[in-house]
Scaffold this motif. Structure first.
Motif, PDB file in Angstrom:
ATOM      1  N   VAL B 113       0.846  -1.205   0.000  1.00  0.00           N
ATOM      2  CA  VAL B 113       0.000   0.000   0.000  1.00  0.00           C
ATOM      3  C   VAL B 113       0.878   1.249   0.000  1.00  0.00           C
ATOM      4  O   VAL B 113       0.660   2.201  -0.760  1.00  0.00           O
ATOM      5  N   LEU B 114       1.917   1.206   0.828  1.00  0.00           N
ATOM      6  CA  LEU B 114       2.802   2.361   0.937  1.00  0.00           C
ATOM      7  C   LEU B 114       3.494   2.668  -0.388  1.00  0.00           C
ATOM      8  O   LEU B 114       3.548   3.815  -0.824  1.00  0.00           O
ATOM      9  N   PHE B 115       4.009   1.624  -1.041  1.00  0.00           N
ATOM     10  CA  PHE B 115       4.733   1.846  -2.284  1.00  0.00           C
ATOM     11  C   PHE B 115       3.803   2.334  -3.377  1.00  0.00           C
ATOM     12  O   PHE B 115       4.128   3.248  -4.121  1.00  0.00           O
ATOM     13  N   LEU B 116       2.605   1.734  -3.442  1.00  0.00           N
ATOM     14  CA  LEU B 116       1.658   2.183  -4.456  1.00  0.00           C
ATOM     15  C   LEU B 116       1.307   3.644  -4.249  1.00  0.00           C
ATOM     16  O   LEU B 116       1.311   4.440  -5.198  1.00  0.00           O
ATOM     17  N   SER B 117       1.059   4.032  -2.977  1.00  0.00           N
ATOM     18  CA  SER B 117       0.672   5.426  -2.766  1.00  0.00           C
ATOM     19  C   SER B 117       1.849   6.361  -3.010  1.00  0.00           C
ATOM     20  O   SER B 117       1.671   7.475  -3.488  1.00  0.00           O
ATOM     21  N   PHE B 118       3.063   5.889  -2.699  1.00  0.00           N
ATOM     22  CA  PHE B 118       4.234   6.720  -3.003  1.00  0.00           C
ATOM     23  C   PHE B 118       4.368   6.950  -4.506  1.00  0.00           C
ATOM     24  O   PHE B 118       4.621   8.068  -4.944  1.00  0.00           O
ATOM     25  N   PHE B 119       4.186   5.875  -5.269  1.00  0.00           N
ATOM     26  CA  PHE B 119       4.331   6.037  -6.718  1.00  0.00           C
ATOM     27  C   PHE B 119       3.154   6.795  -7.308  1.00  0.00           C
ATOM     28  O   PHE B 119       3.233   7.310  -8.408  1.00  0.00           O
ATOM     29  N   PHE B 120       2.039   6.847  -6.568  1.00  0.00           N
ATOM     30  CA  PHE B 120       0.894   7.626  -7.019  1.00  0.00           C
ATOM     31  C   PHE B 120       1.121   9.117  -6.762  1.00  0.00           C
ATOM     32  O   PHE B 120       0.876   9.959  -7.611  1.00  0.00           O
ATOM     33  N   PHE B 121       1.641   9.428  -5.566  1.00  0.00           N
ATOM     34  CA  PHE B 121       1.756  10.825  -5.166  1.00  0.00           C
ATOM     35  C   PHE B 121       3.007  11.503  -5.719  1.00  0.00           C
ATOM     36  O   PHE B 121       3.050  12.712  -5.863  1.00  0.00           O
ATOM     37  N   PHE B 122       4.066  10.731  -5.944  1.00  0.00           N
ATOM     38  CA  PHE B 122       5.337  11.336  -6.327  1.00  0.00           C
ATOM     39  C   PHE B 122       5.716  10.959  -7.750  1.00  0.00           C
ATOM     40  O   PHE B 122       5.243   9.952  -8.281  1.00  0.00           O
ATOM     41  N   GLU B 123       6.614  11.744  -8.294  1.00  0.00           N
ATOM     42  CA  GLU B 123       7.177  11.398  -9.588  1.00  0.00           C
ATOM     43  C   GLU B 123       8.299  10.394  -9.359  1.00  0.00           C
ATOM     44  O   GLU B 123       9.360  10.751  -8.827  1.00  0.00           O
ATOM     45  N   ALA B 124       8.043   9.150  -9.735  1.00  0.00           N
ATOM     46  CA  ALA B 124       8.987   8.098  -9.377  1.00  0.00           C
ATOM     47  C   ALA B 124      10.059   7.926 -10.429  1.00  0.00           C
ATOM     48  O   ALA B 124       9.811   8.168 -11.605  1.00  0.00           O
ATOM     49  N   PRO B 125      11.284   7.543 -10.022  1.00  0.00           N
ATOM     50  CA  PRO B 125      12.330   7.255 -11.002  1.00  0.00           C
ATOM     51  C   PRO B 125      12.054   5.937 -11.726  1.00  0.00           C
ATOM     52  O   PRO B 125      11.269   5.119 -11.247  1.00  0.00           O
ATOM     53  N   ASP B 126      12.693   5.741 -12.875  1.00  0.00           N
ATOM     54  CA  ASP B 126      12.552   4.467 -13.597  1.00  0.00           C
ATOM     55  C   ASP B 126      13.314   3.386 -12.865  1.00  0.00           C
ATOM     56  O   ASP B 126      14.492   3.549 -12.562  1.00  0.00           O
ATOM     57  N   ILE B 127      12.652   2.271 -12.610  1.00  0.00           N
ATOM     58  CA  ILE B 127      13.340   1.210 -11.873  1.00  0.00           C
ATOM     59  C   ILE B 127      13.069  -0.130 -12.528  1.00  0.00           C
ATOM     60  O   ILE B 127      12.139  -0.269 -13.318  1.00  0.00           O
ATOM     61  N   HIS B 128      13.913  -1.127 -12.153  1.00  0.00           N
ATOM     62  CA  HIS B 128      13.651  -2.509 -12.546  1.00  0.00           C
ATOM     63  C   HIS B 128      12.618  -3.068 -11.582  1.00  0.00           C
ATOM     64  O   HIS B 128      12.916  -3.303 -10.410  1.00  0.00           O
ATOM     65  N   TRP B 129      11.406  -3.292 -12.068  1.00  0.00           N
ATOM     66  CA  TRP B 129      10.324  -3.641 -11.151  1.00  0.00           C
ATOM     67  C   TRP B 129      10.536  -4.985 -10.476  1.00  0.00           C
ATOM     68  O   TRP B 129      10.227  -5.141  -9.289  1.00  0.00           O
ATOM     69  N   GLY B 130      11.082  -5.957 -11.207  1.00  0.00           N
ATOM     70  CA  GLY B 130      11.276  -7.283 -10.622  1.00  0.00           C
ATOM     71  C   GLY B 130      12.186  -7.221  -9.403  1.00  0.00           C
ATOM     72  O   GLY B 130      11.826  -7.689  -8.314  1.00  0.00           O
ATOM     73  N   PHE B 131      13.349  -6.567  -9.578  1.00  0.00           N
ATOM     74  CA  PHE B 131      14.282  -6.458  -8.456  1.00  0.00           C
ATOM     75  C   PHE B 131      13.694  -5.637  -7.326  1.00  0.00           C
ATOM     76  O   PHE B 131      13.893  -5.925  -6.153  1.00  0.00           O
ATOM     77  N   PHE B 132      12.943  -4.601  -7.728  1.00  0.00           N
ATOM     78  CA  PHE B 132      12.371  -3.732  -6.719  1.00  0.00           C
ATOM     79  C   PHE B 132      11.381  -4.487  -5.843  1.00  0.00           C
ATOM     80  O   PHE B 132      11.418  -4.401  -4.605  1.00  0.00           O
ATOM     81  N   ILE B 133      10.518  -5.290  -6.465  1.00  0.00           N
ATOM     82  CA  ILE B 133       9.518  -6.024  -5.681  1.00  0.00           C
ATOM     83  C   ILE B 133      10.197  -7.106  -4.847  1.00  0.00           C
ATOM     84  O   ILE B 133       9.812  -7.365  -3.705  1.00  0.00           O
TER      85      ILE B 133
END
Lengths: 223, 222
Positions: B113-133
């Motif tokens: 929930v926290l990460f989704l709302s962070f990426f919703f509210f902020f301009e997020a950098p490009d990341i490798h989603w697999g490694f990130f999760i």
């Protein structure tokens, strides 16, 4: 526990006085930024060793408490932890003075500095935990469990992460290997001085721990 | 093995049932997460954050949110006086495992929930989603395995107050440093070699905390 013998205290006194005198008088290699402050290696580093030494004693006594449920082990663990905090504090102070000379300011948020402070926070939390439990045996077993738990995490704070993250301390990855600048080249004299200072400070910490333990025992007898 | 795991499963179902019966805890937690992200947004949201700052803020919010949520399992037992019934029902290690799994699910929920709302509210950098999760999963696992034992210690203390964060935060300092390194490296191009070190540290951390917790829990629970 018996008080340490007068010969022990005399030995520690003379030994550490010699460390101070020789540490100040013996020649030291002239390293560009460190200059004469390199002598601090005889005081800053051994104090952190003494802290690890006395915290290991604290860990061992907490372990013994959980095995044997004897409250004297709990008092030993507490006394050793308090002496450990004292040595952690002196390590940070001597390190900060050194950092002010070599790195410019007292506090640089170098990983090793930060994590060492974190270690002091852990033992601060240990004493907060002891204050917030009233029952003696419960206090002893809870704080022993916390002490064991934090001791097994200590290697991450003191040994693993400082070698992983970029920082200013010797041994950080961006300084070209884990070489200590004071140790560059074979300097037998510095090594001998350093290790004898480690022995001296460990013996001093054991003496303080002994006094501290006898005080807490007397206090608990008076209650 | 099956005999050992059956009570764990039953206790875990019990935890979820209690949680869904009231739903106060879970809703309060979600609101806490959203409010904290909004607070961060109100304070620094107008500027583009540097990558390490962005991830540092995320993990900091996650740590504070888990401080709110993860001590509940044990504290509720001692508040309602149900610890003695639990003692009759199962062995300490079984109780501990069920609480650990529950906390793991809870912290994963908080994390996502926290990460989704962070990426919703902020301009997020490009990341490798697999490694990130993967990092998110490892991080929440490490948080749960560190805090569950401390929650059981806090539940037994007399004056609880701010004891849980005081005990947990210092032990999580190495964790937050490693996790920020991990997520920071998810942005760069050659990810895999840069991730190897934080990965091994995290695995070692999780192994050490889980093993030590299971061994020490017997002594706390008596």
């Amino acid at each position: 526990m018996k008080p340490v013998s007068s010969r022990y205290t005399l030995f520690v006194g003379i030994w550490l006085s010699m460390i101070v005198v020789f540490g100040m008088l013996l020649p030291i290699p002239n390293i560009p930024i460190l200059k004469e402050t390199a002598r601090n290696i005889y005081f800053h580093v051994p104090q952190s060793f003494a802290m690890i030494f006395i915290l290991t004693i604290s860990f061992w006594n907490s372990f013994q408490y959980l095995r044997k449920k004897d409250l004297s082990y709990d008092r030993k663990a507490e006394s050793a932890a308090s002496v450990g905090m004292l040595f952690g504090f002196t390590t940070i102070v001597t390190g900060a003075v050194w950092a002010d000379f070599t790195w410019g300011v007292f506090w640089n948020w170098d990983p090793k500095q930060t994590l060492f402070l974190g270690l002091l926070f852990i033992y601060g939390a240990y004493f907060i935990l002891r204050m917030s439990v009233d029952d003696e045996t419960k206090k002893a077993s809870l704080s022993a469990a916390y002490n064991l738990f934090s001791f097994v995490l200590m290697p991450f704070l003191v040994f693993v992460l400082p070698r992983m993250l970029p920082g200013l301390h010797p041994g950080s990855p961006e300084e070209g290997g884990a070489n200590n600048p004071v140790f560059t080249g074979i300097n037998l004299m510095i090594r001998i001085m350093l290790y004898s200072s480690v022995i001296g400070f460990c013996m001093l910490s054991y003496w303080l721990y002994n006094i501290r333990y006898r005080i807490t025992t007397l206090k608990s007898k008076m209650d | 093995m099956k005999l050992f795991l059956t009570p764990v499963w039953i206790l875990l179902k019990k935890e979820f049932r209690i949680e869904f019966r009231s739903r106060v805890a879970i809703n309060g937690l979600l609101l806490f997460v959203l409010v904290s992200v909004a607070l961060v947004n109100f304070s620094v949201g107008y500027m583009k954050l540097q990558v390490p700052v962005f991830f540092g803020l995320i993990w900091l919010c996650l740590f504070f949110s888990s401080m709110y949520g993860l001590s509940r399992t044990f504290v509720a037992e001692s508040d309602q006086g149900t610890s003695d019934f639990l003692r009759q029902l199962a062995r300490p290690s079984q109780i501990f495992l069920s609480k650990l799994l529950f906390n793991l699910v809870l912290s994963l929920l908080i994390g996502f929930v926290l990460f989704l709302s962070f990426f919703f509210f902020f301009e997020a950098p490009d990341i490798h989603w697999g490694f990130f999760i993967a990092g998110l999963f490892l991080g929440t696992l490490a948080i749960a395995s560190t805090t569950t034992l401390l929650a059981s210690i806090v539940a037994q203390a007399d004056s609880k107050g701010a004891l849980f964060p005081v005990l947990s935060f210092p032990l999580m300092i190495p964790l937050i440093m490693t996790l920020v390194t991990w997520t920071k490296n998810c942005v760069s191009d050659d990810t895999i070699p840069a991730l190897w070190e934080p990965f091994s540290v995290l695995i070692a951390f999780i192994g050490v905390t889980t093993t030590a917790s299971i061994l020490l829990f017997d002594f706390i629970w008596d």
